[in-house]
Design a protein around this motif. Sequence first.
Motif, mmCIF file in Angstrom:
data_model
loop_
_atom_site.group_PDB
_atom_site.id
_atom_site.type_symbol
_atom_site.label_atom_id
_atom_site.label_comp_id
_atom_site.label_asym_id
_atom_site.label_seq_id
_atom_site.Cartn_x
_atom_site.Cartn_y
_atom_site.Cartn_z
ATOM 1 N N SER A 142 0.823 -1.220 0.000
ATOM 2 C CA SER A 142 0.000 0.000 0.000
ATOM 3 C C SER A 142 0.851 1.262 0.000
ATOM 4 C CB SER A 142 -0.919 0.026 1.220
ATOM 5 O OG SER A 142 -1.833 -1.048 1.150
ATOM 6 N N CYS A 182 0.459 -0.019 -4.536
ATOM 7 C CA CYS A 182 -0.821 0.518 -4.046
ATOM 8 C C CYS A 182 -1.919 0.355 -5.104
ATOM 9 C CB CYS A 182 -0.679 1.979 -3.620
ATOM 10 S SG CYS A 182 -0.529 3.172 -4.961
ATOM 11 N N CYS A 203 -0.853 5.192 6.556
ATOM 12 C CA CYS A 203 -1.339 5.153 5.168
ATOM 13 C C CYS A 203 -1.983 6.478 4.749
ATOM 14 C CB CYS A 203 -2.352 4.026 4.984
ATOM 15 S SG CYS A 203 -1.604 2.398 5.027
ATOM 16 N N VAL A 248 -5.298 3.768 -1.031
ATOM 17 C CA VAL A 248 -5.763 2.445 -0.594
ATOM 18 C C VAL A 248 -6.838 2.605 0.484
ATOM 19 C CG1 VAL A 248 -5.073 0.283 0.524
ATOM 20 C CG2 VAL A 248 -3.597 1.324 -1.225
#
Length: 359
Positions: free
Chosen positions: A109, A115, A144, A153
Amino acid sequence: GGAGAEGGRCGLLEEFRSSKSRKLELRDIMEHCDEFCRDQHGSRFIQTKLDAASAQDKQMVFDALLPNALSLMTDLFGNYVVQKFMERGTPEHRAMLAQAMQGKVLELSLDMYGCRVVQKAIEVVEHEQQEQLVGELQGSVMKCVRDQNGNHVIQKCIERASAEAAQFIVDDFVGQVVQLATHPYGCRVIQRILEHCQHIQVAPILEEIVSSTRDLVHDQYGNYVVQHVLEHGQPRDRQAILSRVGGQIVAMSQHKFASNVVEKLLQFSTPETRQAMLNEMTGEYMGQPAVLVMMRDAYGNYVIQKALDVCQNADRERLIAAIREHLPAVRKFTYGKHIIAHIDKLEAQKYGAGRGGPP
């Protein structure tokens, strides 16, 4: 010629790239499948062939690719071949690729190419595997969200996963909404939460947005989050925001970011709310007529134009009358001409509609 040694390409790929070769088929390249996947032209060749390939040929390519699937996912050209199998492959192919990702979802990710593969997997794999993949991001949501790849993501998880599966993302946002709403990626993720999560999930997030409205409207990212609530929220959310900015309309209209929020408020509010806003716009501001202050301003003049568009009947007449009262001054403003033209156009539409027809 002379490129044979470049990156140590195999002879077949070199021959293919120089396009002197015979017409290649998928079975011709199987021994060099991994190398073709990682090459710009080779990757495109495989993707194109897979579109029309027989089940047998697809399986042959898949078997050749699977052992290196994980490293292909983070390859500039290889990731597209993996995505192609997620789109065009069998449910078994998807399941096996998702299995190859297990334990690596966070790492993928945060990768520029990985990703994309994670997003594609979240879209296409079966519910149970999707939950497993999404669940691997528990404990890493903030990492993230603040990452240029990872945030996409998280957005995809919110869009595609069930409310229960995405609950941990919403939970992690609670108490941090203002910091995230003023972050270039965080503000996008909050907008996805507002769009896709159930109202009961969103309630604590909305509460934080509303209580910090005054700060958020002046922020280059936060203003979008407030606009989003005005556009997609419940009437009570809009009302709560208005109660926080009441009395500030003229000041906000002169601000690069906050003026966008005023336009949205005008657009999506009830007639009563609009009247309250018009009271401010047609009243006094720091000893001057508010309408003049706004028309003279690079941002405020757009708010006046939006108000002319969205206000109806008596409200619009009232605003036009307030502007006409200062016509000589308005004509001298850089933006005054636009506003006068705007009024003329609206009035032409109004009176033009009746011409030639019944009274």
